[in-house]
Write a protein that holds these residues in place. Structure first.
Motif, PDB file in Angstrom:
ATOM      1  N   VAL A 160       1.014  -1.155  -0.130  1.00 42.39           N
ATOM      2  CA  VAL A 160      -0.013   0.020   0.054  1.00 42.39           C
ATOM      3  C   VAL A 160       0.681   1.309   0.118  1.00 42.39           C
ATOM      4  O   VAL A 160       1.858   1.382   0.824  1.00 42.39           O
ATOM      5  N   GLY A 161       0.491   2.124  -0.868  1.00 39.74           N
ATOM      6  CA  GLY A 161       1.181   3.380  -0.770  1.00 39.74           C
ATOM      7  C   GLY A 161       2.857   3.216  -1.106  1.00 39.74           C
ATOM      8  O   GLY A 161       3.473   4.147  -0.595  1.00 39.74           O
ATOM      9  N   GLY A 162       3.500   2.443  -1.896  1.00 42.51           N
ATOM     10  CA  GLY A 162       4.703   2.259  -2.028  1.00 42.51           C
ATOM     11  C   GLY A 162       5.467   1.375  -0.967  1.00 42.51           C
ATOM     12  O   GLY A 162       6.612   1.172  -1.035  1.00 42.51           O
ATOM     13  N   VAL A 163       4.519   0.721   0.023  1.00 39.12           N
ATOM     14  CA  VAL A 163       5.097   0.167   1.135  1.00 39.12           C
ATOM     15  C   VAL A 163       4.872  -1.302   0.974  1.00 39.12           C
ATOM     16  O   VAL A 163       3.504  -1.570   0.851  1.00 39.12           O
ATOM     17  N   GLU A 164       5.660  -2.316   1.058  1.00 36.30           N
ATOM     18  CA  GLU A 164       5.164  -3.645   1.111  1.00 36.30           C
ATOM     19  C   GLU A 164       6.012  -4.419   2.011  1.00 36.30           C
ATOM     20  O   GLU A 164       7.169  -4.156   2.597  1.00 36.30           O
ATOM     21  N   ASP A 170       8.332  -3.902   6.995  1.00 39.33           N
ATOM     22  CA  ASP A 170       8.758  -4.130   5.545  1.00 39.33           C
ATOM     23  C   ASP A 170       9.927  -5.042   5.487  1.00 39.33           C
ATOM     24  O   ASP A 170      10.257  -5.586   6.620  1.00 39.33           O
ATOM     25  N   TRP A 171      10.381  -5.347   4.364  1.00 38.98           N
ATOM     26  CA  TRP A 171      11.292  -6.661   4.143  1.00 38.98           C
ATOM     27  C   TRP A 171      12.702  -5.945   4.741  1.00 38.98           C
ATOM     28  O   TRP A 171      13.778  -6.798   5.052  1.00 38.98           O
ATOM     29  N   ASP A 172      12.942  -4.576   5.169  1.00 34.79           N
ATOM     30  CA  ASP A 172      14.150  -4.190   5.738  1.00 34.79           C
ATOM     31  C   ASP A 172      13.940  -4.214   7.230  1.00 34.79           C
ATOM     32  O   ASP A 172      14.656  -3.726   8.019  1.00 34.79           O
ATOM     33  N   ASN A 173      12.730  -4.750   7.810  1.00 35.41           N
ATOM     34  CA  ASN A 173      12.315  -4.866   9.220  1.00 35.41           C
ATOM     35  C   ASN A 173      12.257  -3.314   9.742  1.00 35.41           C
ATOM     36  O   ASN A 173      12.398  -3.306  10.798  1.00 35.41           O
ATOM     37  N   LYS A 174      11.838  -2.393   8.841  1.00 37.51           N
ATOM     38  CA  LYS A 174      11.575  -1.295   9.157  1.00 37.51           C
ATOM     39  C   LYS A 174       9.874  -1.237   9.640  1.00 37.51           C
ATOM     40  O   LYS A 174       9.217  -1.859   8.894  1.00 37.51           O
ATOM     41  N   GLU A 175       9.335  -0.530  10.708  1.00 38.68           N
ATOM     42  CA  GLU A 175       8.097  -0.530  10.938  1.00 38.68           C
ATOM     43  C   GLU A 175       7.421   0.649  10.494  1.00 38.68           C
ATOM     44  O   GLU A 175       7.960   1.873  10.788  1.00 38.68           O
ATOM     45  N   VAL A 176       6.385   0.682   9.483  1.00 36.85           N
ATOM     46  CA  VAL A 176       5.555   1.856   8.987  1.00 36.85           C
ATOM     47  C   VAL A 176       4.310   1.764   9.556  1.00 36.85           C
ATOM     48  O   VAL A 176       3.594   0.774   9.535  1.00 36.85           O
ATOM     49  N   LEU A 177       3.981   3.006   9.850  1.00 38.84           N
ATOM     50  CA  LEU A 177       2.773   3.288  10.411  1.00 38.84           C
ATOM     51  C   LEU A 177       1.838   3.843   9.312  1.00 38.84           C
ATOM     52  O   LEU A 177       2.012   5.009   8.758  1.00 38.84           O
ATOM     53  N   VAL A 178       0.680   3.141   9.126  1.00 42.88           N
ATOM     54  CA  VAL A 178      -0.189   3.405   7.998  1.00 42.88           C
ATOM     55  C   VAL A 178      -1.524   3.972   8.616  1.00 42.88           C
ATOM     56  O   VAL A 178      -2.034   2.955   9.361  1.00 42.88           O
ATOM     57  N   PRO A 179      -2.104   4.971   8.462  1.00 47.73           N
ATOM     58  CA  PRO A 179      -3.362   5.546   8.984  1.00 47.73           C
ATOM     59  C   PRO A 179      -4.477   4.453   8.588  1.00 47.73           C
ATOM     60  O   PRO A 179      -4.335   4.066   7.481  1.00 47.73           O
TER      61      PRO A 179
END
Length: 904
Positions: A752-756, A771-780
């Motif tokens: 979603v929005g360029g984040v997988e 994500d696959w780099d183990n970064k946590e992305v907060l999506v509203p």
């Protein structure tokens, strides 16, 4: 042995059937009610205990006359064959008049009953004022204490008819149903008018004179029909009003009685009931023993036993069977217990059903003889007109049987190779002292309590103050002696606490352990100083507390056993971090439940004698308006310190339950039903929201903050939505929709929005994607509903893998296809269904282009791609298939000389 078990089951059924014989008592319960002769008669008589005879009123007599006239009209209508509508009207008038008469009679009865209730309410209030004046003017003297005891007993025995509320609700429901039928009757009467009557008369074959009289009679019936309906509606309204007054009066009586009992409890606890123990009390013990063995009392008991045997010979025969079964069991007891131990050992860690069977067996072992005593006492108390001494005997026997059963059950569970050691994993060093304590309770404490209750319930005050007080002091001395071995440092309780999950109990042991010795010693001193009643009441609470805590220890062990068995069955032996968290949360919930049960139980045991809660409820923090009464006056209520503490307890319990809910649900439901992680998270979060809302509502309501108190906050939020809260509310609502609709779940792979990446959390405002780099992305959450989302695992965990590959021109294309199919099928991460395929895409610039299409689980996608690439490379090398690299041809224009410059 099977016959013995069947006999025990029959005896249990018998005990259930005969338990109701002793009216007004609780089988196997501690009963410390003084004898009935001490009750003040005017306070003790039941309300509305006998049917009241009400004579007919003038209005009723008037309607009786109208009923006769209506019945004559009905008879005439049937005889002269009036039209059907007019005959129905005549029948309806008779029915309505009968209902008016019936409702009028019920109204008069209800009115008299309401008058009785109001008189009783006035009497209770007057007695309360008089009692308060005597306490304030005379102090807590023995005479005042005796008066308080009588008033307290009278208020406790004050019973409103148990069926009155049920009957009143049924009457209200019936009257409301009649009101609905009245609407149909009224519509029927409205459809009949003078013209309709004239039309009916014209079709009748009547003489002119008869026609006029019949017309007049029909018109009268019509006009009276409407009036009767109005009268019935008014009578119903009047009847409903008096029923409402009755309900209010009964509630007021209960409140006033509770208020008086609370006042008496506060003052009666430390009121002196006797003089300090002296030489004269010792000298009176001989006379007390003579009164105890009074032949008149015991002959009355023997007569009641004989009457009971003649009256209930069949039930006594079954009681005899119980006794015979107990004797047979005593002979074969050791072999039976060994067989039970062997069965328990065989099913040590595999079945909870085995634990339940072991518990049932322990109950049968411990309960047979107490059952014999309790059922016999119940049959004896059922004898009509039995003597007061017989009633005292039966009440004491109930408590004696109760103590025998609890102590015997504890002793059976704690025996070597018993349920406690095998299934609950209690060490023998811990079980042995408690087993001895249970034995001494059966041999010494139970008989002394039986004698003490018999004296308190069946003998006069001097006998209680001398012989009863001596037995009480002896009982407390023996209780302290048998408590010392299990409460001293290094004793059984210390051993149990060292294995207990609660560190709080272990840390505070120096505070509460000495109480086991200090309390009996203090009760002995209180009895010596003349506060025998106080000491006796507190001793009942103390013994009840010991029994209650023992039952709680067993329940906690049973729940821990259930958790361990469930863990074993669900293959949680090799626990990872999440499974350890599950067990930890489940243990926390069990501990919380036990803490709540402990608090409630101790409050119920001690609140009547040490009214601490009443003291807290007298500290007013603030007042608030709870509504408006029938006189349009505001109803003012107070929020006390007790209410505030209850609010804090509810909030804390809500927080702990919501925080540790997942572990409980995981063991009870999720693992058994094999629910996927996404559904687990959604279900847990929704239940957390519900628990939080309910807990917050109860907590706020306990301090008087209801919905009406924060309506302004809702209004403010509504205004705030237009100034910047739209996104917050939108994200919250979107989160709720996501949890219910579940377009994404925990563990899904989405883009979603360029984040997988994988969904790891779904919270109130945002969803976390790792994500696959183990970064946590907060999506509203709003973005997840308003933008396009690619969910790789929405309805299926199987994904397709497409690997493009080319071979050099001149290579064998069919061989390349075979190699690719073989590599895909031999890979352990690819699936056979759906089937793998290889497509010859076309002729590229530098290669013959193929595409390998195969399927794998979404969790193995990247690993499968890596392995397929490696295996394809190895397989092509072995098969001599070349994978070409891109080639580029450079053409140089040689028609004219090249100009070459060398620049430094």
């Amino acid at each position: 042995m099977k016959k013995f078990i069947i006999l025990s089951i029959i005896a249990t059924i018998l005990s259930i059937q005969t338990a109701g014989y002793c009216q007004g008592t609780a089988p196997l319960g501690l009963n410390i009610t003084p004898k009935a002769t001490d009750v003040e008669h005017q306070d003790a008589k039941p309300i509305a205990a006998k049917k009241q005879v009400v004579g007919p009123t003038k209005s009723t007599i008037n309607y009786i006359g109208k009923l006769k006239e209506a019945e004559k009209v009905k008879t005439l209508a049937d005889k002269e064959e009036w039209p059907l509508a007019m005959r129905d009207l005549a029948d309806q008038n008779v029915d309505v008049i009968q209902k008016i008469i019936s409702i009028s009679e019920k109204y008069e009865l209800a009115k008299k009953a309401n008058t009785t209730l109001e008189e009783r309410l006035h009497l209770i209030r007057g007695n309360f004022d008089k009692t308060k004046e005597r306490v304030e003017s005379m102090g807590l003297t023995p005479a005042v204490a005796a008066l308080l005891q009588k008033r307290r007993l009278a208020l406790i025995k004050l019973e409103l008819p148990k069926s009155s509320a049920v009957q009143r609700r049924a009457e209200i429901r019936r009257v409301n149903e009649d009101e609905l039928r009245l609407e149909g009757m009224e519509e029927f009467v409205d459809n009949l008018n003078v013209d309709t009557i004239a039309a009916h008369i014209d079709v009748m074959d009547l003489q002119p004179a008869d026609k006029a009289s019949t017309t007049k009679m029909m018109q009268k019936a019509l006009s009276e029909g409407q009036r009767f309906i109005d009268d019935l509606r008014a009578a119903n309204a009047q009847y409903l009003t008096i029923l409402g007054d009755q309900s209010y009066a009964e509630r007021a009586i209960k409140l006033e009685a509770r208020k008086s009992i609370d006042f008496i409890n506060v003052n009666l606890l430390w009121a002196r009931s006797n003089q300090s123990f002296g030489v004269e009390d010792t000298s009176f013990i001989g006379q007390a023993l003579l009164r105890f063995f009074d032949p008149v009392k015991w002959s009355g008991l023997s007569n009641d036993i004989a009457n009971s045997l003649r009256r209930d010979w069949f039930q006594w025969g079954l009681v005899l069977l119980i006794f015979i079964g107990w004797i047979i069991f005593r002979v074969r007891r050791n072999s039976f217990l060994k067989a039970m131990s062997r069965k328990l050992e065989e099913s040590k860690s595999t079945s909870m059903l085995a634990t339940l069977k072991g518990l049932v067996m322990a109950v049968l072992v411990a309960g047979l003889f107490p059952l014999f005593i309790a059922v016999g006492a119940s049959l004896l108390s059922h004898v009509p007109g039995c003597h007061e001494f017989t009633k005292s005997i039966t009440l004491s026997l109930y408590t004696f049987a109760n103590i025998l059963f609890i102590a015997g059950l504890a002793r059976t569970i704690l025996r070597p190779s018993g349920l406690g050691q095998i299934h609950f994993e209690w060490p023998e060093l811990t079980c042995r002292p408690f087993r001895k304590f249970a034995w001494w309770c059966m041999v010494l404490i139970a008989p002394l309590i039986f004698l003490l209750l018999l004296i308190n319930n069946g003998f006069s005050v001097p006998v209680r103050g001398s012989l009863g007080r001596m037995i009480f002091i002896l009982e407390m001395i023996l209780l302290a002696i048998i408590l010392i071995p299990i409460t001293k440092p290094g004793s059984a309780i210390f051993s149990y606490l060292s294995n207990c999950s609660s560190n709080l109990l272990l840390k505070t042991r120096k505070i509460w352990l000495p109480l086991a010795i200090v309390i009996p010693a203090s009760l002995i001193a209180i009895a010596f100083l003349g506060y025998y009643r106080t000491g006796f009441l507190l001793s009942v609470d103390f013994i009840s507390t010991i029994a209650f805590l023992g039952i709680l220890i067993f329940i906690k062990a049973f729940l821990n056993r259930w958790t361990n068995v469930a863990t074993h069955k669900l293959n949680l032996g090799d626990r990872d971090e999440s499974e350890e968290k599950t067990n930890r949360q489940t243990s926390m919930l069990i501990s919380l439940a036990m803490a709540i049960i402990t608090f409630v139980g101790l409050y119920r045991i001690w609140s009547n004698d040490i009214p601490i809660i009443e003291f807290l409820n007298h500290i007013v923090l603030w007042t608030y308006q709870a509504g408006i009464d029938v006189t349009q006056s505001p109803i003012i209520k107070s929020t006390t310190l007790g209410h505030f503490l209850m609010c804090i307890v509810i909030l804390a319990a809500t927080y702990l339950v919501a925080k540790n809910l997942f572990g409980f649900l995981n063991i009870v439901f999720f693992k058994r039903l094999k629910v996927n992680p996404g559904t687990q998270h959604a279900t847990t979060l929704i239940i957390k929201y519900i628990i939080t809302v309910i807990g917050a509502t109860l907590a706020l309501d306990s301090i008087g903050i209801g919905w009406s108190k924060f309506q302004w906050l809702v209004a403010a939020l509504t205004v705030g939505l237009g100034f910047g809260l739209q996104e917050i509310v939108a994200n919250f609502v979107s989160g709720i929709i996501i949890l219910f609709e579940r377009p994404i779940s925990i563990g899904d792979t989405i883009a979603v929005g360029g984040v997988e990446g994988k969904v790891t959390k779904i919270q109130i405002r945002a969803t976390t994607i790792t994500d696959w780099d183990n970064k946590e992305v907060l999506v509203p959450n709003k973005s997840l509903l308003t933008t396009n989302i690619t969910n790789w695992t929405l309805s299926d965990q199987v994904v397709r893998i497409v690997i493009p590959i080319g071979i050099a021109y001149g290579s064998d294309a069919r061989k390349a296809e075979e190699v690719l199919l073989k590599v895909a099928k031999d890979n352990e991460l690819t699936l056979n269904e759906p089937s793998t395929s290889v497509i010859f895409v076309g002729f590229g610039d530098n290669s013959l282009d193929f595409k390998l299409r195969t399927y794998a689980q979404s969790s193995n996608r990247m690993t499968a791609i890596n392995k397929l690439h490696l295996e394809i490379n190895d397989a092509f090398n072995s098969a001599g298939l070349e994978i070409p690299f891109p080639q580029r041809d450079v053409h140089i224009d040689m028609l004219k000389p090249l100009d070459v410059n060398i620049v430094k």
